[in-house]
Design a protein around this motif. Structure first.
Motif, PDB file in Angstrom:
ATOM      1  N   LEU A 165       0.836  -1.204   0.000  1.00  0.00           N
ATOM      2  CA  LEU A 165       0.000   0.000   0.000  1.00  0.00           C
ATOM      3  C   LEU A 165       0.872   1.256   0.000  1.00  0.00           C
ATOM      4  O   LEU A 165       0.626   2.201  -0.754  1.00  0.00           O
ATOM      5  N   GLU A 166       1.901   1.243   0.845  1.00  0.00           N
ATOM      6  CA  GLU A 166       2.772   2.417   0.893  1.00  0.00           C
ATOM      7  C   GLU A 166       3.483   2.634  -0.443  1.00  0.00           C
ATOM      8  O   GLU A 166       3.637   3.765  -0.899  1.00  0.00           O
ATOM      9  N   ALA A 167       3.897   1.528  -1.049  1.00  0.00           N
ATOM     10  CA  ALA A 167       4.551   1.634  -2.355  1.00  0.00           C
ATOM     11  C   ALA A 167       3.564   2.142  -3.402  1.00  0.00           C
ATOM     12  O   ALA A 167       3.907   2.992  -4.243  1.00  0.00           O
ATOM     13  N   ALA A 168       2.323   1.661  -3.340  1.00  0.00           N
ATOM     14  CA  ALA A 168       1.311   2.105  -4.301  1.00  0.00           C
ATOM     15  C   ALA A 168       1.079   3.609  -4.169  1.00  0.00           C
ATOM     16  O   ALA A 168       0.974   4.328  -5.169  1.00  0.00           O
ATOM     17  N   ILE A 169       1.034   4.080  -2.909  1.00  0.00           N
ATOM     18  CA  ILE A 169       0.844   5.520  -2.674  1.00  0.00           C
ATOM     19  C   ILE A 169       2.000   6.300  -3.301  1.00  0.00           C
ATOM     20  O   ILE A 169       1.797   7.292  -4.012  1.00  0.00           O
ATOM     21  N   GLN A 170       3.217   5.841  -3.046  1.00  0.00           N
ATOM     22  CA  GLN A 170       4.376   6.536  -3.607  1.00  0.00           C
ATOM     23  C   GLN A 170       4.387   6.478  -5.130  1.00  0.00           C
ATOM     24  O   GLN A 170       4.790   7.423  -5.798  1.00  0.00           O
ATOM     25  N   SER A 171       3.905   5.352  -5.678  1.00  0.00           N
ATOM     26  CA  SER A 171       3.938   5.205  -7.143  1.00  0.00           C
ATOM     27  C   SER A 171       2.942   6.158  -7.807  1.00  0.00           C
ATOM     28  O   SER A 171       3.108   6.518  -8.972  1.00  0.00           O
ATOM     29  N   MET A 172       1.914   6.595  -7.057  1.00  0.00           N
ATOM     30  CA  MET A 172       0.936   7.524  -7.626  1.00  0.00           C
ATOM     31  C   MET A 172       1.602   8.843  -8.041  1.00  0.00           C
ATOM     32  O   MET A 172       1.178   9.488  -8.989  1.00  0.00           O
ATOM     33  N   HIS A 173       2.632   9.231  -7.299  1.00  0.00           N
ATOM     34  CA  HIS A 173       3.307  10.491  -7.637  1.00  0.00           C
ATOM     35  C   HIS A 173       4.043  10.399  -8.971  1.00  0.00           C
ATOM     36  O   HIS A 173       4.292  11.404  -9.614  1.00  0.00           O
ATOM     37  N   ALA A 174       4.382   9.167  -9.353  1.00  0.00           N
ATOM     38  CA  ALA A 174       5.098   8.983 -10.622  1.00  0.00           C
ATOM     39  C   ALA A 174       4.224   9.369 -11.809  1.00  0.00           C
ATOM     40  O   ALA A 174       4.720   9.544 -12.924  1.00  0.00           O
ATOM     41  N   ALA A 175       2.910   9.546 -11.575  1.00  0.00           N
ATOM     42  CA  ALA A 175       2.024  10.012 -12.647  1.00  0.00           C
ATOM     43  C   ALA A 175       2.503  11.351 -13.202  1.00  0.00           C
ATOM     44  O   ALA A 175       2.265  11.675 -14.364  1.00  0.00           O
ATOM     45  N   ARG A 176       3.200  12.108 -12.353  1.00  0.00           N
ATOM     46  CA  ARG A 176       3.701  13.413 -12.804  1.00  0.00           C
ATOM     47  C   ARG A 176       4.718  13.277 -13.937  1.00  0.00           C
ATOM     48  O   ARG A 176       5.025  14.261 -14.610  1.00  0.00           O
ATOM     49  N   LEU A 177       5.248  12.081 -14.110  1.00  0.00           N
ATOM     50  CA  LEU A 177       6.197  11.863 -15.196  1.00  0.00           C
ATOM     51  C   LEU A 177       5.511  11.730 -16.545  1.00  0.00           C
ATOM     52  O   LEU A 177       6.111  11.956 -17.581  1.00  0.00           O
ATOM     53  N   SER A 178       4.246  11.329 -16.529  1.00  0.00           N
ATOM     54  CA  SER A 178       3.543  11.099 -17.793  1.00  0.00           C
ATOM     55  C   SER A 178       2.947  12.405 -18.298  1.00  0.00           C
ATOM     56  O   SER A 178       3.029  13.437 -17.641  1.00  0.00           O
ATOM     57  N   GLY A 179       2.320  12.352 -19.447  1.00  0.00           N
ATOM     58  CA  GLY A 179       1.863  13.544 -20.144  1.00  0.00           C
ATOM     59  C   GLY A 179       1.000  14.483 -19.324  1.00  0.00           C
ATOM     60  O   GLY A 179       1.281  15.678 -19.247  1.00  0.00           O
ATOM     61  N   ASP A 180      -0.029  13.974 -18.679  1.00  0.00           N
ATOM     62  CA  ASP A 180      -0.987  14.883 -18.024  1.00  0.00           C
ATOM     63  C   ASP A 180      -0.455  15.492 -16.720  1.00  0.00           C
ATOM     64  O   ASP A 180      -0.930  16.530 -16.273  1.00  0.00           O
ATOM     65  N   ARG A 181       0.552  14.836 -16.113  1.00  0.00           N
ATOM     66  CA  ARG A 181       1.217  15.401 -14.936  1.00  0.00           C
ATOM     67  C   ARG A 181       0.264  15.693 -13.778  1.00  0.00           C
ATOM     68  O   ARG A 181       0.479  16.606 -12.991  1.00  0.00           O
ATOM     69  N   VAL A 182      -0.819  14.936 -13.699  1.00  0.00           N
ATOM     70  CA  VAL A 182      -1.781  15.172 -12.620  1.00  0.00           C
ATOM     71  C   VAL A 182      -1.747  13.986 -11.660  1.00  0.00           C
ATOM     72  O   VAL A 182      -1.740  12.834 -12.080  1.00  0.00           O
ATOM     73  N   VAL A 183      -1.707  14.302 -10.370  1.00  0.00           N
ATOM     74  CA  VAL A 183      -1.707  13.240  -9.368  1.00  0.00           C
ATOM     75  C   VAL A 183      -3.153  12.963  -8.948  1.00  0.00           C
ATOM     76  O   VAL A 183      -3.913  13.891  -8.675  1.00  0.00           O
ATOM     77  N   ASN A 184      -3.500  11.685  -8.912  1.00  0.00           N
ATOM     78  CA  ASN A 184      -4.856  11.287  -8.551  1.00  0.00           C
ATOM     79  C   ASN A 184      -4.989  11.207  -7.025  1.00  0.00           C
ATOM     80  O   ASN A 184      -4.806  10.147  -6.417  1.00  0.00           O
ATOM     81  N   TRP A 185      -5.329  12.352  -6.417  1.00  0.00           N
ATOM     82  CA  TRP A 185      -5.383  12.399  -4.951  1.00  0.00           C
ATOM     83  C   TRP A 185      -6.523  11.551  -4.395  1.00  0.00           C
ATOM     84  O   TRP A 185      -6.435  11.027  -3.286  1.00  0.00           O
ATOM     85  N   ALA A 186      -7.605  11.428  -5.145  1.00  0.00           N
ATOM     86  CA  ALA A 186      -8.734  10.617  -4.663  1.00  0.00           C
ATOM     87  C   ALA A 186      -8.270   9.178  -4.423  1.00  0.00           C
ATOM     88  O   ALA A 186      -8.584   8.566  -3.394  1.00  0.00           O
ATOM     89  N   LEU A 187      -7.494   8.668  -5.368  1.00  0.00           N
ATOM     90  CA  LEU A 187      -7.004   7.299  -5.231  1.00  0.00           C
ATOM     91  C   LEU A 187      -5.983   7.199  -4.094  1.00  0.00           C
ATOM     92  O   LEU A 187      -5.954   6.220  -3.346  1.00  0.00           O
ATOM     93  N   ILE A 188      -5.174   8.240  -3.943  1.00  0.00           N
ATOM     94  CA  ILE A 188      -4.196   8.239  -2.843  1.00  0.00           C
ATOM     95  C   ILE A 188      -4.926   8.185  -1.498  1.00  0.00           C
ATOM     96  O   ILE A 188      -4.539   7.445  -0.593  1.00  0.00           O
ATOM     97  N   VAL A 189      -6.016   8.963  -1.386  1.00  0.00           N
ATOM     98  CA  VAL A 189      -6.790   8.936  -0.140  1.00  0.00           C
ATOM     99  C   VAL A 189      -7.328   7.527   0.116  1.00  0.00           C
ATOM    100  O   VAL A 189      -7.243   7.009   1.235  1.00  0.00           O
TER     101      VAL A 189
END
Lengths: 419, 117
Positions: A295-319
């Motif tokens: 779970l902790e790794a999944a949370i951290q991996s969500m930030h990697a979304a910033r590397l892709s085109g849209d650069r938006v972090v999905n906070w709803a999923l992080i919550v």
């Protein structure tokens, strides 16, 4: 020093890194005496440095070291004639070692048993990680003491006591039964993670308090995934540490100024490490045993979304991930992280009430709580409370760059207020 | 357990106490540290000390008084202050020492305090 000597030195060092834990594990699982195994091996290394330059490096350096260490152990046990039983074991061991040397086969890998011994419930929890670092990686007590912020004398005593316990109590060198495995494995993983450094300096995620022994911790986690490929949480832990580590270069400017996660230049993140981590997370997911490290790794991996085109972090999923993490393991770190994520997703007031729900006895010395709290109060315009919270955060910060960052935010807040 | 934190600071750090540019950051870090210790309920005493050159050292040798300007020993890092605090063990004491602003540029020595009865 001649070229040949230098080369022998390098070979010995390489063999040391690759073989240290293997040989200690192999000897200790048979003699129950970790300290004697380490001493014998360290003598074998010094002998190698004397002999190899003159006679050349043997074809199977590991077996050579093992044979030499084993001989030293037999000498030792002859000095202490009380240990007759040990001598019989060593005799058998010497025959095995000779076979290995003759056939150039690698010695059996007993490191998994050693990992489980290091994190055994009978071993003092504060000694588990140091014991792993010393027996499997050969780190010296002084360096371990500094990384753990413990007096060197205290650390040496802890390690000696732990080794005496293994020897005297004859703690079994076994891989635990299936029934006990999950709990015993948790202890191993917690000990590995402790080498990485604790503390969530970063408001929104795991950020180790110090450089510490990050490489060593990742190495141990990788070893655990190889020795126990079916343990989902081992893959999860490896992924978590790789993700945190991938952002290391982005955490400070060239001048050493602290950069919070949300402002990091993602081009400085180490992509191969992130890919590696994603692979580990996929391995873990395939095993279908959810746990806190995944779970902790999944949370951290969500930030990697910033590397892709849209650069938006999905906070709803992080919550959502934090909700699951808090349910599974309601630590102060997880609850603080959840509050920070809630603030992003549902507003600062929601985040603040999540912080308010944490009992004060847990927060008095927990820096990240005050860092998040000061930020949320300041965003909500509650400046007097924010100022007080900043003071707490600054006072609890160990890292000088993070301290200056918070001091600057506090200074600006007070300045704006006066204007 | 009672411990004393002996805080050693460099000449530069001591100068920044009164420096127009640097004094705000210097004192706010110390103030915050003190607040954190107080809020955690561990601090029982302590003080910042004037720089060593403001000190006077006295010895009596063979019945003779010897008075000297300055500190007992002239060193690069000098005693800039001390704090007395109550924590369960040395590990916790060192956790606090690591947060001390002087740990970054000077040195912090932690010693158990013997209670004089």
């Amino acid at each position: 020093m001649s070229d040949q000597q230098e080369q022998a030195g390098r070979r010995a060092l390489l063999a040391a890194r690759a073989s240290y834990g293997r040989i200690v594990a192999y000897l200790a699982t048979r003699t129950y005496d970790v300290a004697a195994a380490e001493d014998a091996l360290s003598e074998a290394f010094s002998r190698a440095l004397e002999i190899w330059p003159a006679r050349g490096v043997p074809d199977n350096p590991e077996a050579w070291l093992l044979t030499s260490a084993r001989r030293r152990l037999i000498d030792l046990s002859r000095h202490h004639t009380v240990r007759n039983r040990a001598e019989a074991t060593l005799q058998m061991l010497s025959e095995e070692a000779a076979e290995c040397a003759a056939s150039a086969t690698p010695i059996p890998d007993e490191r998994l048993k050693l990992l489980f011994i290091c994190a055994h419930p009978a071993i003092d929890a504060a000694a588990r990680t140091p014991l792993m670092l010393q027996t499997i990686l050969g780190l010296d007590a002084g360096r371990i003491a500094s990384a753990f912020l413990v007096a060197p004398a205290t650390m040496s005593k802890r390690l000696l006591r732990a080794k005496a316990k293994i020897r005297n109590a004859r703690i079994g060198f076994d891989v635990p039964e299936v029934r006990d495995l999950p709990a015993r494995l948790d202890a191993v993983l917690d000990a590995v993670y402790a080498a990485y450094g604790t503390g969530w300096e970063d408001a929104a995620g795991a950020d180790p308090r110090r450089r510490g022994l990050a490489d060593e911790a990742i190495w141990l986690a990788r070893l655990t995934t190889r020795l126990l490929p079916d343990a989902a949480e081992a893959h999860g832990l490896l992924a978590l540490m790789l993700l945190c580590e991938s952002r290391r270069a982005a955490r400070r400017t060239n001048d050493g100024v602290y950069v919070p996660l949300s402002e990091q230049d993602v081009d400085l993140w180490c992509r191969p490490m992130i890919e590696d981590a994603k692979g580990s997370l996929a391995n873990a997911a395939a095993l279908q045993q959810l746990g806190r490290y995944q779970l902790e790794a999944a949370i951290q991996s969500m930030h990697a979304a910033r590397l892709s085109g849209d650069r938006v972090v999905n906070w709803a999923l992080i919550v959502q991930l934090y909700d699951a993490l808090v349910h599974l393991s309601p630590t102060i770190g997880a609850r603080t992280g959840r509050a920070a994520a809630l603030a992003e997703e549902r507003g600062d007031a929601e985040g603040l009430s999540a912080l308010d729900a944490i009992e004060p006895r847990h927060t008095a010395t927990y820096q990240p709580y005050w860092a998040v709290r000061s930020e949320l109060l300041s965003r909500l315009g509650r400046n007097i409370e924010a100022d007080a919270a900043y003071t707490r955060a600054v006072g609890l910060t160990e890292d000088a760059a993070a301290r200056r960052f918070l001091q600057e935010k506090q200074r600006r807040l007070v300045h704006d207020q006066l204007r | 357990m009672s411990y004393v934190m002996l805080i050693y600071e460099t000449e530069d750090a001591l100068k920044s106490r009164s420096d127009a540019q640097a004094h705000e950051a210097y004192w706010s870090a110390w103030g915050a540290y003190h607040t954190a210790l107080a809020e955690a309920g561990v601090i029982t005493g302590g003080s910042s000390l004037a720089p060593g050159h403001a000190g006077t050292t006295l010895r009596i040798r063979g019945g003779e008084r010897q008075v000297q300007d300055g500190p007992y020993a002239d060193t690069k890092e000098q005693l800039g202050g001390y704090m007395i605090f109550d924590v369960p063990d040395l590990d916790t004491a060192l956790d606090w020492a690591a947060r001390c602003p002087a740990a970054e540029y000077g040195a912090v020595e932690v010693r158990p305090v013997h209670k004089m009865e």
